[in-house]
Design an enzyme around this catalytic site. Structure first.
Site: not given
Ligand code: GLY
Length: 344
Positions: A213, A243-244, A267
């Protein structure tokens, strides 16, 4: 008489107690105000920027040529960000342009180079936030947008909404000046092998292969903060998993009163623990420094291996803690800092 004397003693006792309480109260109030004003009087940097290209199981035995490629990719993005900030560009423009560079680099799990879903496609998430106004925009599960961070920015500026997903987000992209590409544009050999490894091991998710990411946080010369995050999510993800990154307060957050933060890692954990909002809250309500606030959340709230964050506070202080083996990251500021790191 006797009763009167007792009451008199009692009154003296109570008076003493009240005096002590008032003195203590004034002392605590003065100490707190002093702490607050000490922090508010802290010298402010003219600008500061931090970037990340993902956190995870990054082997220290990474071949030299591969390590150099990652460092070069990070340096290129950081260099652009620093130059723009020196010229006085606004934080949001810097975040968007720096993330473009990272999205266009096939090494990172965002834009070109995004991981494959279980169906062998790519579904991208991104978010951007303006710390001055708390305006924000995000997209989730887009399949044909070359630079999802730019579509997220359009969601922020051109709609009354915060988060658009899938086909609807792409329909909106058509009404904007946004480059669309076939889904296969995001394919890379490396990510295909990661998918094969994940599926052969019949593991839902292969932790060592999921990261990459990208994110950028900025304090500009006008004192404005901004944050952005963009990702392909997790290798072998299913069922429209998001995700986050596009969840404000989880993977992305910016507020001129506190700090700008972008996260990378698993995430689900960053969403569950509202990681970026929590760091901002510790900074604001507990008066923690950005270093202490982000360390606390990364090392005491999350579990080892979950990932990391990059943060810039309103004074230009930078913190980049992580609890995984490594995190691709870089930082620069108006006082001459310019560094790119992978491990400690
Ligand atoms: N941190 C990226 C995801 O989990 O999608």
């Amino acid at each position: 008489m006797i009763t009167f004397k007792r009451v008199g003693h009692l009154n003296i006792g109570v008076m003493k107690l009240i005096k002590i309480s008032i003195t203590l109260g004034v002392f605590i109030f003065l100490s707190f105000s002093c702490m607050q004003s000490t922090r508010e009087n802290m010298p402010k940097k003219q600008f500061a920027i931090a970037i990340h290209g993902g956190a995870g199981v990054i082997s220290k035995n990474l071949p030299d040529s591969v390590r150099k490629n990652y460092e070069k990719g990070l340096q290129e993005a950081l260099d652009l960000g620093k130059n723009l900030l020196e010229k006085g560009s606004p934080a949001l423009d810097v975040v968007e342009q720096v993330i473009h560079v990272l999205e266009n680099n096939p090494l990172f799990n965002a834009g070109k180079g995004a991981v494959f879903t279980a169906k062998g496609e790519h579904e991208l998430d991104a978010a951007i936030m303006n710390g001055k106004t708390l305006a924000t925009g995000a997209v989730a599960g887009v399949k044909t947008v070359k630079n999802p961070i730019s579509l997220a920015r359009k969601v922020m500026t051109e709609t009354p909404h915060v988060l658009l997903m899938g086909a609807g987000a792409e329909e909106f992209a058509d009404s904007q000046d946004i480059t669309r590409v076939p889904n296969s544009y995001f394919d890379t050999e490396n990510r295909r092998k990661q998918l094969e490894r994940a599926q052969q091991k019949s593991a839902e998710i292969l932790k060592s292969d999921t990261y990459g990411t990208v994110g950028c946080v900025v304090l500009d010369k006008d004192g404005n903060l901004a944050a952005g995050t963009s990702t392909g999510g997790m290798t072998n993800k299913k069922f429209g998993r998001v995700g986050d990154a596009p969840i404000i307060g989880a993977g992305t957050y910016a507020n001129n009163e506190t700090c700008a933060i972008s996260a990378t890692g698993t995430g689900e954990e960053f969403i569950r623990h509202t990681v970026t909002a929590r760091i901002s809250a510790l900074f604001e309500y507990k008066n923690y420094s950005i270093e202490k606030a982000s360390d606390y959340v990364i090392h005491k709230v999350l579990q080892p291996g979950d990932g990391g964050v990059i943060c810039v506070d309103k004074f230009g202080n930078i913190a980049m803690p992580f609890n995984s083996a490594g995190m691709f990251r870089g930082a620069a500021d108006s006082e001459g800092l310019f560094e790119v790191k992978i491990w400690e």
